[in-house]
Design a protein around this motif. Structure first.
Motif, PDB file in Angstrom:
ATOM      1  N   PHE A 357       0.831  -1.332  -0.180  1.00  0.00           N
ATOM      2  CA  PHE A 357      -0.126  -0.061  -0.203  1.00  0.00           C
ATOM      3  C   PHE A 357       1.017   1.310   0.097  1.00  0.00           C
ATOM      4  N   LEU A 358       1.958   1.239  -0.635  1.00  0.00           N
ATOM      5  CA  LEU A 358       2.860   2.469  -0.619  1.00  0.00           C
ATOM      6  C   LEU A 358       3.236   2.675  -2.106  1.00  0.00           C
ATOM      7  N   ALA A 359       3.295   4.136  -2.390  1.00  0.00           N
ATOM      8  CA  ALA A 359       3.585   4.558  -3.695  1.00  0.00           C
ATOM      9  C   ALA A 359       4.592   5.665  -3.505  1.00  0.00           C
ATOM     10  N   CYS A 360       5.365   6.088  -4.461  1.00  0.00           N
ATOM     11  CA  CYS A 360       6.338   6.921  -4.412  1.00  0.00           C
ATOM     12  C   CYS A 360       6.374   7.833  -5.780  1.00  0.00           C
ATOM     13  N   THR A 361       6.332   9.200  -5.809  1.00  0.00           N
ATOM     14  CA  THR A 361       6.408  10.134  -6.768  1.00  0.00           C
ATOM     15  C   THR A 361       7.519  10.991  -6.755  1.00  0.00           C
ATOM     16  N   GLY A 362       8.147  11.187  -7.925  1.00  0.00           N
ATOM     17  CA  GLY A 362       9.361  11.941  -7.742  1.00  0.00           C
ATOM     18  C   GLY A 362       8.880  13.473  -8.582  1.00  0.00           C
ATOM     19  N   GLY A 363       9.259  14.515  -7.587  1.00  0.00           N
ATOM     20  CA  GLY A 363       8.863  15.773  -7.951  1.00  0.00           C
ATOM     21  C   GLY A 363      10.039  16.645  -8.177  1.00  0.00           C
ATOM     22  N   ASN A 364      10.064  17.899  -8.197  1.00  0.00           N
ATOM     23  CA  ASN A 364      11.294  18.650  -8.177  1.00  0.00           C
ATOM     24  C   ASN A 364      11.919  19.114  -6.946  1.00  0.00           C
ATOM     25  N   GLY A 365      13.134  18.638  -6.849  1.00  0.00           N
ATOM     26  CA  GLY A 365      13.947  18.649  -5.419  1.00  0.00           C
ATOM     27  C   GLY A 365      13.496  17.400  -4.504  1.00  0.00           C
ATOM     28  N   ARG A 366      12.626  16.896  -4.771  1.00  0.00           N
ATOM     29  CA  ARG A 366      12.239  15.750  -3.647  1.00  0.00           C
ATOM     30  C   ARG A 366      11.273  14.529  -4.252  1.00  0.00           C
ATOM     31  N   ALA A 367      11.060  13.583  -3.587  1.00  0.00           N
ATOM     32  CA  ALA A 367      10.343  12.630  -3.948  1.00  0.00           C
ATOM     33  C   ALA A 367       9.376  12.546  -2.845  1.00  0.00           C
ATOM     34  N   MET A 368       8.106  11.795  -3.030  1.00  0.00           N
ATOM     35  CA  MET A 368       7.098  11.850  -1.972  1.00  0.00           C
ATOM     36  C   MET A 368       6.744  10.261  -1.909  1.00  0.00           C
ATOM     37  N   LEU A 369       6.529   9.869  -0.656  1.00  0.00           N
ATOM     38  CA  LEU A 369       6.012   8.597  -0.074  1.00  0.00           C
ATOM     39  C   LEU A 369       4.554   8.801   0.164  1.00  0.00           C
ATOM     40  N   TRP A 370       3.501   8.028  -0.386  1.00  0.00           N
ATOM     41  CA  TRP A 370       2.366   7.920  -0.242  1.00  0.00           C
ATOM     42  C   TRP A 370       1.691   6.798   0.363  1.00  0.00           C
ATOM     43  N   ASP A 371       0.847   6.613   1.138  1.00  0.00           N
ATOM     44  CA  ASP A 371       0.139   5.406   1.843  1.00  0.00           C
ATOM     45  C   ASP A 371      -1.206   5.522   1.071  1.00  0.00           C
ATOM     46  N   ILE A 372      -1.320   4.468   0.215  1.00  0.00           N
ATOM     47  CA  ILE A 372      -2.644   4.724  -0.527  1.00  0.00           C
ATOM     48  C   ILE A 372      -3.772   3.981  -0.001  1.00  0.00           C
ATOM     49  N   ARG A 373      -3.585   3.897   1.489  1.00  0.00           N
ATOM     50  CA  ARG A 373      -4.972   3.157   2.144  1.00  0.00           C
ATOM     51  C   ARG A 373      -5.470   4.587   2.725  1.00  0.00           C
ATOM     52  N   LYS A 374      -4.679   5.462   2.984  1.00  0.00           N
ATOM     53  CA  LYS A 374      -5.361   6.677   3.537  1.00  0.00           C
ATOM     54  C   LYS A 374      -6.031   7.456   2.630  1.00  0.00           C
ATOM     55  N   SER A 375      -7.093   8.052   3.212  1.00  0.00           N
ATOM     56  CA  SER A 375      -7.995   8.923   2.602  1.00  0.00           C
ATOM     57  C   SER A 375      -8.406   8.433   1.125  1.00  0.00           C
ATOM     58  N   THR A 376      -9.204   7.220   1.126  1.00  0.00           N
ATOM     59  CA  THR A 376      -9.688   6.848   0.082  1.00  0.00           C
ATOM     60  C   THR A 376     -11.054   7.630  -0.159  1.00  0.00           C
ATOM     61  N   GLY A 377     -11.624   7.624  -1.285  1.00  0.00           N
ATOM     62  CA  GLY A 377     -12.848   8.305  -1.489  1.00  0.00           C
ATOM     63  C   GLY A 377     -12.594   9.676  -2.285  1.00  0.00           C
ATOM     64  N   THR A 378     -13.247  10.565  -2.069  1.00  0.00           N
ATOM     65  CA  THR A 378     -13.104  11.861  -2.542  1.00  0.00           C
ATOM     66  C   THR A 378     -12.111  12.569  -2.120  1.00  0.00           C
ATOM     67  N   GLY A 379     -11.764  12.645  -0.905  1.00  0.00           N
ATOM     68  CA  GLY A 379     -10.780  13.459  -0.277  1.00  0.00           C
ATOM     69  C   GLY A 379      -9.579  13.404  -0.929  1.00  0.00           C
ATOM     70  N   GLU A 380      -8.701  14.504  -1.118  1.00  0.00           N
ATOM     71  CA  GLU A 380      -7.376  14.410  -1.607  1.00  0.00           C
ATOM     72  C   GLU A 380      -6.268  14.012  -0.693  1.00  0.00           C
ATOM     73  N   ALA A 381      -5.446  12.933  -0.823  1.00  0.00           N
ATOM     74  CA  ALA A 381      -4.415  12.584   0.164  1.00  0.00           C
ATOM     75  C   ALA A 381      -3.410  13.416   0.179  1.00  0.00           C
ATOM     76  N   GLY A 382      -2.598  13.493   1.386  1.00  0.00           N
ATOM     77  CA  GLY A 382      -1.388  14.310   1.443  1.00  0.00           C
ATOM     78  C   GLY A 382      -0.301  13.228   1.629  1.00  0.00           C
ATOM     79  N   PRO A 383       1.027  13.542   1.224  1.00  0.00           N
ATOM     80  CA  PRO A 383       2.132  12.505   1.370  1.00  0.00           C
ATOM     81  C   PRO A 383       2.594  12.075   2.963  1.00  0.00           C
ATOM     82  N   MET A 384       2.910  10.918   2.972  1.00  0.00           N
ATOM     83  CA  MET A 384       3.197  10.221   4.118  1.00  0.00           C
ATOM     84  C   MET A 384       4.562  10.902   4.802  1.00  0.00           C
ATOM     85  N   ALA A 385       5.779  10.930   3.841  1.00  0.00           N
ATOM     86  CA  ALA A 385       6.664  11.348   4.178  1.00  0.00           C
ATOM     87  C   ALA A 385       7.377  12.051   2.873  1.00  0.00           C
ATOM     88  N   GLU A 386       8.293  13.130   3.240  1.00  0.00           N
ATOM     89  CA  GLU A 386       8.972  13.900   1.874  1.00  0.00           C
ATOM     90  C   GLU A 386      10.391  13.216   1.646  1.00  0.00           C
TER      91      GLU A 386
END
Lengths: 487, 146
Positions: A357-386
């Motif tokens: 249940f973890l995903a990672c995205t690469g952005g500018n200057g950092r990557a972000m780790l996401w917990d894909i179980r959190k805030s399913t549904g309509t709400g927008e999730a924030g990263p679990m760690a930067e």
């Protein structure tokens, strides 16, 4: 007689159906000395009795000695908890927490566009060429480089498919071999094995842009998929290789209006394929439906917003990163079930470990780790760690159950992070050129990174750096606190 | 005087005669002979008569040393039935007959080696004694090994 007292009182129970679980622990322990980790894991899972057996220190002491013979003194000194010691070292090696891996370098003539790592070889695409490098030879300090030169234009995608899944040459090949499949701007796809091109697949009208990440279908009728600038998805048979080449093209799927940029096979029965085109339109295809009526193969459509970055399917979900967010779409309803915040800037790379249940995205200057179980549904999730402190965009990302590896072309360091927490475990210089990361490939204990330096308008150089942590021993102090100056 | 003979008694109380110098290939029997002279019957309460017959057959073999390895391997390979093989492995361990024990244990390991979990369960008739939840937990725990 003294010895007679041990006569059994019930001797009628002479059944001929002794089961393995009736044997005593000592006998079974003796039997396990021929078994490897995989076999022992099967035993432990099969029943509670075997799990108790497999917890034995003597088994783990042997496994430890076999895997890391140089560390024998350490493991002999451990009176108990040998399995825990094995696991701890295994995990630390997987997370590259050591400062003394075996390192090998290799100069390449130009910038690499893609790297693959298999058990015994490194595959690097350099424009229209592929170079394959034998790892065993490399570790012996010898460079055994083979060049695959048949493509006449830039290679766009490289995949390794397990030979045993393809039903090709199966009677002459060892079980763990892979076939290499490449797509190119020269409109062709080529299949390579043992250093030469075994088949050329022709059909796309224009450059071939992408290959499916896995094979489709079951049993003998395995196919792979490709997408092209001609906006078509094509399915190619791997079982008709040989004389009847004209039949290799099994189906051409129409529907996209722009070049295909991403493609992934769903875990759901392995007959569904998802493709994303440059205009962010997503199509799901059922490859088992006969291609006589093209439209019927398309079983779902949706669209995402922004430039497509990455995609992976797992079970009935499609995870797609595009623009500045990623989302999960349920294949059955084609509804979005999870979406991340869009306020964190453009994405450059994406990887996911759906099973944890973890995903990672690469952005500018950092990557972000996401917990894909959190805030399913309509709400927008924030990263679990930067995963911070990168220079420039994080264009290259690898994720496995133990670690995340991040890198980008403006940063001379590749960084390693713990997959479950996002805590940094190490950083590695891409190469002595110290320019940046132009590609890498990583697996359990190994990583190969590519650097590139343009000296002037007609001189350039590339450098590959291969690190193998399997026998590393010096733990870095980085797992607790890290600063770049420590190197 | 002819060679000294020992009598071994199986779990189901059948008696087997064997020359002592052959019987003492078993470290267990050797120790028993040393301890109390063992002029009488030696009871082997964990070995049934069928298995003991096999063990005696093995101990009585007349092989040249250089052919012995092959003989042991073949001897064990001929025990196609899994229960027979397991009994033999257990008996070889109990009686501490090294070569037979190694060969039989290797053969038992072959029943597990390189098979999938389901194949192992089926071949060895292992009953899954876990609830689905427990099974998932243990699978997760060992996931890393796969």
């Amino acid at each position: 007689m003294a010895s007679n007292q041990s006569l059994p009182s019930t001797s009628t129970n002479n059944d001929s159906t002794k089961k393995i679980t009736d044997m005593d622990m000592d006998s079974l322990l003796h039997c396990t000395s021929h078994l490897n980790l995989q076999d022992l894991s099967n035993m432990a899972v099969s029943c509670k009795f075997f799990n108790r057996l497999v917890s034995s220190d003597s088994i783990w002491r042997r496994l430890f000695r076999e895997r890391w013979p140089q560390q024998e003194a350490f493991i002999i000194s451990q009176a108990s908890g040998v399995r825990e010691a094995y696991m701890a070292r295994y995990r630390a090696l997987q997370q590259f927490k050591f400062v003394d891996p075996v390192v090998n370098h290799l100069y390449i003539p130009t910038k690499c566009s893609d790297i693959l790592l298999s058990k015994d070889a490194i595959y690097v695409s350099l424009g229209p060429r592929i170079q394959t490098l034998n790892i065993d030879k490399l570790l012996e300090g010898e460079v055994s480089l083979a060049s695959l030169n048949d493509h006449r234009a830039r290679i766009t995608s490289m995949r390794l498919f397990p030979l045993k899944e393809t039903s090709l040459f199966w009677n002459e090949a060892p079980i763990n071999e892979n076939v290499l499949v490449t797509s190119s701007c020269d409109h062709s796809i080529r299949l390579w094995w043992e250093g030469s091109c075994k088949q050329c697949f022709i059909g796309h009208i224009g450059p071939v842009t992408i290959l499916s990440d896995k094979l489709l279908g079951d049993g003998t009728g395995k196919v792979f998929a490709s997408g092209g600038e001609d906006s078509t998805v094509r399915l190619w048979s791997l079982s008709s290789i040989g004389r009847r080449r004209q039949h290799a093209l099994k189906a051409t799927l129409y529907g996209h209006e722009k070049p295909i940029v991403l493609m992934s096979v769903t875990g759901h029965g392995a007959s569904h394929l998802v493709s994303v085109s440059k205009d962010s339109k997503v199509r799901v295809w059922d490859a088992s439906i006969s291609a006589s009526d093209h439209n019927s193969s398309c079983v779902g459509t949706t669209s995402v917003s922004g430039v497509p970055v990455g995609m992976k399917c797992h079970d009935s979900l499609i995870y797609i990163a595009a623009g500045s967010s990623f989302e999960a779409v349920d294949l059955r309803t084609m509804e979005s079930v999870f979406r991340t915040s869009t306020h964190l800037g453009r994405l450059y790379s994406f990887d996911i470990m759906p099973s944890s249940f973890l995903a990672c995205t690469g952005g500018n200057g950092r990557a972000m780790l996401w917990d894909i179980r959190k805030s399913t549904g309509t709400g927008e999730a924030g990263p679990m760690a930067e995963l911070d402190e990168h220079i420039g965009p994080v264009t290259h990302l690898h994720m496995d159950p133990y670690k995340i590896v991040t890198g980008g072309p403006r940063d001379p360091w590749v960084k390693i992070w713990q997959a479950d927490t996002g805590k940094q475990t190490n950083m590695l210089i891409v190469s002595p050129l110290q320019k940046g990361c132009f590609g890498f490939a990583a697996d359990g204990f190994r990583i190969v990174t590519a650097d590139y330096n343009r000296i002037n308008h007609n001189r350039e150089e590339g450098l590959l750096c291969f690190r193998d942590f399997s026998n590393a021993v010096s733990l870095g102090s980085l797992s607790d606190e890290i600063s770049g100056s420590k190197f | 005087m002819s060679k000294k003979t020992l009598t071994l008694m199986s779990k189901d109380k059948q008696l087997f005669n064997i020359e002592e110098h052959l019987a003492v290939q078993s470290v267990t029997i050797r120790n028993m002979v040393k301890e109390d002279g063992a002029s009488s019957v030696i009871p082997l309460p964990r070995v049934d008569s069928e298995t003991l017959a096999l063990v005696i057959e093995y101990l009585n073999r007349q092989q040249a040393p250089e052919e012995d390895e092959d003989y042991v391997k073949k001897f064990v390979d001929e025990r196609g039935e899994i229960p027979t093989l397991l009994e033999l492995a257990q008996a070889a361990l109990d009686l501490d007959i090294k070569k037979l024990m190694d060969a039989a244990c290797m053969k038992v390991a072959d029943l597990i080696k390189d098979f999938t979990l389901e194949e192992v369960r089926e071949a060895l008739r292992i009953e899954n004694d876990r609830t689905p939840e427990e099974e998932k937990a243990i699978r997760d725990e060992f996931q890393w090994a796969f």
